[in-house]
Write a protein that holds these residues in place. Structure first.
Motif, PDB file in Angstrom:
ATOM      1  N   GLN B  90     -14.493   7.785  30.472  1.00 50.96           N
ATOM      2  CA  GLN B  90     -15.523   7.476  31.461  1.00 50.96           C
ATOM      3  C   GLN B  90     -16.008   8.742  32.166  1.00 50.96           C
ATOM      4  O   GLN B  90     -17.190   8.973  32.331  1.00 50.96           O
ATOM      5  CB  GLN B  90     -14.950   6.489  32.492  1.00 50.96           C
ATOM      6  CG  GLN B  90     -15.907   6.227  33.645  1.00 50.96           C
ATOM      7  CD  GLN B  90     -15.386   5.148  34.583  1.00 50.96           C
ATOM      8  OE1 GLN B  90     -14.285   4.625  34.417  1.00 50.96           O
ATOM      9  NE2 GLN B  90     -16.199   4.806  35.573  1.00 50.96           N
ATOM     10  N   ASP B 166     -13.288   4.716  26.524  1.00 51.26           N
ATOM     11  CA  ASP B 166     -12.847   4.057  27.751  1.00 51.26           C
ATOM     12  C   ASP B 166     -13.993   4.106  28.761  1.00 51.26           C
ATOM     13  O   ASP B 166     -14.284   5.162  29.317  1.00 51.26           O
ATOM     14  CB  ASP B 166     -11.610   4.794  28.278  1.00 51.26           C
ATOM     15  CG  ASP B 166     -11.065   4.162  29.549  1.00 51.26           C
ATOM     16  OD1 ASP B 166     -11.439   3.013  29.854  1.00 51.26           O
ATOM     17  OD2 ASP B 166     -10.259   4.841  30.236  1.00 51.26           O
ATOM     18  N   GLU B 167     -14.636   2.964  28.989  1.00 51.79           N
ATOM     19  CA  GLU B 167     -15.796   2.893  29.883  1.00 51.79           C
ATOM     20  C   GLU B 167     -16.769   4.040  29.622  1.00 51.79           C
ATOM     21  O   GLU B 167     -17.060   4.843  30.519  1.00 51.79           O
ATOM     22  CB  GLU B 167     -15.352   2.955  31.364  1.00 51.79           C
ATOM     23  CG  GLU B 167     -14.374   1.888  31.777  1.00 51.79           C
ATOM     24  CD  GLU B 167     -15.011   0.526  32.040  1.00 51.79           C
ATOM     25  OE1 GLU B 167     -16.202   0.354  31.696  1.00 51.79           O
ATOM     26  OE2 GLU B 167     -14.314  -0.359  32.551  1.00 51.79           O
ATOM     27  N   GLY B 170     -19.612   4.330  32.091  1.00 54.81           N
ATOM     28  CA  GLY B 170     -19.269   4.085  33.497  1.00 54.81           C
ATOM     29  C   GLY B 170     -19.863   5.081  34.475  1.00 54.81           C
ATOM     30  O   GLY B 170     -20.183   4.731  35.606  1.00 54.81           O
ATOM     31  N   LEU B 197     -14.041  -0.186  22.236  1.00 53.36           N
ATOM     32  CA  LEU B 197     -14.623   0.068  23.551  1.00 53.36           C
ATOM     33  C   LEU B 197     -13.771  -0.634  24.589  1.00 53.36           C
ATOM     34  O   LEU B 197     -13.457  -1.812  24.433  1.00 53.36           O
ATOM     35  CB  LEU B 197     -16.035  -0.523  23.624  1.00 53.36           C
ATOM     36  CG  LEU B 197     -17.077  -0.007  22.652  1.00 53.36           C
ATOM     37  CD1 LEU B 197     -18.264  -0.967  22.621  1.00 53.36           C
ATOM     38  CD2 LEU B 197     -17.529   1.378  23.090  1.00 53.36           C
ATOM     39  N   THR B 199     -13.918  -1.783  28.384  1.00 55.28           N
ATOM     40  CA  THR B 199     -14.956  -1.869  29.410  1.00 55.28           C
ATOM     41  C   THR B 199     -14.821  -3.135  30.234  1.00 55.28           C
ATOM     42  O   THR B 199     -14.105  -4.063  29.866  1.00 55.28           O
ATOM     43  CB  THR B 199     -16.356  -1.829  28.751  1.00 55.28           C
ATOM     44  OG1 THR B 199     -17.360  -1.787  29.762  1.00 55.28           O
ATOM     45  CG2 THR B 199     -16.590  -3.061  27.874  1.00 55.28           C
ATOM     46  N   HIS B 200     -15.465  -3.135  31.368  1.00 55.18           N
ATOM     47  CA  HIS B 200     -15.584  -4.400  32.090  1.00 55.18           C
ATOM     48  C   HIS B 200     -17.064  -4.788  32.193  1.00 55.18           C
ATOM     49  O   HIS B 200     -17.430  -5.721  32.861  1.00 55.18           O
ATOM     50  CB  HIS B 200     -14.948  -4.291  33.484  1.00 55.18           C
ATOM     51  CG  HIS B 200     -15.669  -3.330  34.388  1.00 55.18           C
ATOM     52  ND1 HIS B 200     -15.323  -2.004  34.460  1.00 55.18           N
ATOM     53  CD2 HIS B 200     -16.703  -3.503  35.225  1.00 55.18           C
ATOM     54  CE1 HIS B 200     -16.123  -1.393  35.313  1.00 55.18           C
ATOM     55  NE2 HIS B 200     -16.982  -2.282  35.792  1.00 55.18           N
ATOM     56  N   ASP B 201     -17.876  -4.003  31.480  1.00 55.71           N
ATOM     57  CA  ASP B 201     -19.322  -4.183  31.553  1.00 55.71           C
ATOM     58  C   ASP B 201     -19.805  -5.030  30.369  1.00 55.71           C
ATOM     59  O   ASP B 201     -19.748  -4.589  29.224  1.00 55.71           O
ATOM     60  CB  ASP B 201     -19.976  -2.792  31.526  1.00 55.71           C
ATOM     61  CG  ASP B 201     -21.491  -2.872  31.663  1.00 55.71           C
ATOM     62  OD1 ASP B 201     -22.033  -3.999  31.675  1.00 55.71           O
ATOM     63  OD2 ASP B 201     -22.120  -1.798  31.743  1.00 55.71           O
ATOM     64  N   VAL B 204     -22.049  -3.478  27.810  1.00 58.03           N
ATOM     65  CA  VAL B 204     -21.420  -2.602  26.828  1.00 58.03           C
ATOM     66  C   VAL B 204     -20.781  -3.448  25.741  1.00 58.03           C
ATOM     67  O   VAL B 204     -20.926  -3.186  24.548  1.00 58.03           O
ATOM     68  CB  VAL B 204     -20.372  -1.689  27.507  1.00 58.03           C
ATOM     69  CG1 VAL B 204     -19.520  -0.982  26.458  1.00 58.03           C
ATOM     70  CG2 VAL B 204     -21.052  -0.675  28.404  1.00 58.03           C
TER      71      VAL B 204
END
Lengths: 420, 228
Positions: B90, B166-167, B170, B197, B199-201, B204
């Protein structure tokens, strides 16, 4: 890989310019102190050695010591008398020296104070007359600074009642070759005049050369009476004989004869002085080494800070494939480089300091009672000292960096990456 | 192929133990583009560390290709990471004192690639990723998007089997983030690169062919936490 690590390490060092220089400065101070003290010390020892080499290491000096003062006979006193001091002539059996296999040749001198009468002087005075056994000035030429005759000639076996004058006394008396000089009640003829003693002829040479009146031993014996009375003898030992062994044999021999003697050799003297100088040098160097140790601690401190600051970078390196030993190597090389640079500059500084200090010390670094004050002195830089110091400072740097480097290498990548 | 079986990871924080992962089973095939999603504290970072061979499970197993990561030593893990895994973070995680080019060179250095080959390859990759003209700049002189492209070049430079991001968006604005995601998707599509990937998005995760949801240290359904 090593080259790459060196490049990276240099990069890191240059990146933290001020801190790196301050750390290096710490090493410089320590190394400079050590190098300066060792090179000055070595120079002192070389200078002492050179002073003793004038007479050679195979020569033993012998001074009779009366039985009564034998106990309190200090070597220092004997030393003074050997180089032209006064020693009451004492009868000893000289011929016996010829029978010792360790002895190649020997000669003796007898110093008397005599009433001298010279026409030119227009009166009388007391001066030192030195009787020399045949061939002594040839056999121990170095001790007599070459016995350089500028006018006239040397003693020959046929000469009787002849005299060679020291340069100073000849001009004081105003006499020339061929002039008569009366010693006590005997008429002598001047056959030679010596050159002034070389002011650089230091060390273990006869110091009464300029002021002495030299006569053959038998002529002196005729004037003062008494055979085999000597003030001191010089003994050349045969090749392959140990000086100390020979000295001990000679001393034992004369003790058995009831006429104890003191002996002194260049080797014994230089060993004794070297021992003292070496001790002083070691003590001073040990103190300087403390400065070096502090420099090493400075490196360690810098490296710990650096590991802490670069924790995240270490994590990145590990994430992209750096093994523990790669990280370890990087930090060790970094601290080793700090050591080498500090060591190199420290050597330069040390050489500078010791050559300046050496110049200032030159006059005072002579063996008291042995050498002239003009004996030259220069700090000595052996290749071993230079290379040894460089290697040592690199090792010191690496050693100081070892614990920080280990810490860096052991960092877990996850934790290192998380470090802010 | 990456396979986790009943993988558990517990952290010891002082006197308390925190179970970050508790018995995770999952499988990622070669050539997949997979998203791992979960809220913060769900254990997705821990999972990413395991998949990236940055950490090892306390229990269970983690197999990467043929190798059982859970049984390997530190050096073997380093070798695995260096040769087979490329990381994209990130916060880019470029080394600040090295130029873009030197950052890309670094992973090859640990694989013993000669300097000449390293420079050629690093320059080529930077060129391909559109930051060839920034090669000699320090990370601080680059925009976020440029930094992430340099980081992707670094991740790809040893031809890894897995790209672990990782993110990755971000710290980027949405437009740049989109470009980066398109780049990663293209790598998967055109080169068959396995991409994971984290992510929490959802924007993405949309690029992924499959999404693995993680919640409270376990693999579950999206519903498990979206309903919370």
């Amino acid at each position: 890989m090593l080259r790459d690590n060196i490049r990276l390490a240099l990069h890191n060092i240059l990146h933290r310019r001020v801190r790196s220089w301050l750390t290096i400065l710490g090493i410089i101070v320590g190394v400079a102190a050590v190098v300066a003290l060792i090179s000055i010390g070595d120079g002192m020892r070389n200078s002492v050695q050179a002073q003793f080499e004038d007479i050679g290491y195979s020569t033993i000096m012998l001074v009779p010591s009366g039985p009564e003062d034998q106990a309190k006979e200090a070597k220092a006193g004997a030393m003074g008398r050997m180089f032209g001091g006064n020693q009451e002539p004492t009868e000893i059996n000289l011929d016996i020296l010829g029978r010792l296999p360790q002895i190649a040749s020997y000669g003796a001198m007898r110093v008397e104070t005599a009433m001298i009468t010279s026409e030119h002087m227009g009166g009388q005075g007391f001066l030192r007359v030195i009787g020399l056994t045949d061939g002594m000035t040839d056999a121990f030429n170095a001790y007599f600074s070459g016995f350089p005759i500028v006018q006239g000639h040397e003693f020959t076996p046929e000469d009787a009642d002849v005299l060679i004058l020291g340069n100073q006394v000849a001009s004081d008396l105003g006499v020339n070759v061929g002039d008569p000089v009366q010693i006590e009640n005997t008429a002598f003829t001047v056959i030679g005049i010596l050159a002034a003693r070389d002011t650089k002829a230091g060390a273990m040479t006869f110091r009464g050369l300029d002021t002495g009146l030299f006569v053959p031993m038998r002529d002196l014996e005729a004037v003062f009476g008494g055979e085999n009375k000597i003030s001191q003898a010089l003994i050349e030992i045969s090749d392959g004989t140990d000086v100390i062994v020979a000295s001990n044999a000679i001393k034992a021999l004369y003790t058995d004869l009831g006429t104890p003697v003191s002996t002194m050799s260049a080797e014994e003297m230089s060993q004794r002085i070297m021992g003292v100088l070496g001790g002083i040098q070691r003590a001073l160097t040990a103190i300087a080494a403390i400065a070096l140790l502090v420099g090493g601690i400075g490196v360690m401190n810098t490296m710990y800070t650096s590991v802490l600051e670069r924790t995240r970078d270490i994590g990145i390196m590990k994430a992209v494939g750096a093994k523990d030993r790669d990280v370890m190597a990087l930090f060790l090389i970094e601290s080793g480089l700090l050591g080498i640079v500090g060591g190199g500059l420290g050597i330069l500084a040390g050489v500078g300091i010791s050559s300046v200090a050496g110049g200032m010390l030159a006059g005072s670094l002579v063996v008291p009672g042995v050498a002239d004050t003009t004996t030259s002195f220069a700090a000595s830089y052996s290749p071993l000292l230079i290379i040894g110091t460089l290697v040592f400072s690199a090792l010191l740097g690496a050693l100081a960096g070892a614990l920080p480097a280990r810490r860096a290498a052991k960092l877990r990548p996850v934790e290192a990456l998380r470090y802010e | 192929m990456i396979k986790l079986e009943n993988a558990a990871r517990t952290y010891h924080m002082g006197k308390t133990d925190v179970a970050a992962l508790r018995g995770v089973d999952l499988k990622i095939e070669d050539g997949e583009l997979v998203a791992i999603m979960g809220p913060s504290g769900s254990g997705k970072s821990t999972l990413m560390h395991l998949i990236g061979a940055l950490d090892q499970p306390d229990e269970g197993s983690m197999v990467f290709g043929e190798q059982d990561v859970s049984k390997q030593g530190r050096n073997q893990l380093a070798e695995l990471r260096g040769k087979h895994i490329g990381f994209v973070f990130q916060s880019f995680n470029l080394i600040a004192t090295l130029t873009a080019l030197e950052n890309v060179e670094l992973p090859m250095m640990y694989q013993g690639v000669t300097r000449k080959d390293r420079l050629t390859k690093a320059r080529n990759l930077l060129e391909q990723l559109g930051v060839g003209n920034r090669a000699d700049h320090l990370p601080t002189e680059l925009s976020g998007g440029e930094q992430q492209r340099v980081a992707i070049a670094r991740a790809l430079v040893n031809d890894p089997d897995l790209l672990l991001a990782d993110e990755p968006t971000g710290n980027l604005d949405s437009k740049t983030g989109k470009q980066i995601m398109e780049l990663l998707a293209k790598l998967n599509e055109e080169q068959g690169m396995t991409v994971v990937l984290v992510t929490h998005d959802p924007a993405v995760a949309r690029y992924a062919q499959r999404t693995i949801h993680i919640f409270d240290g376990k693999v579950g359904q999206a519903a498990d936490w979206e309903e919370e």
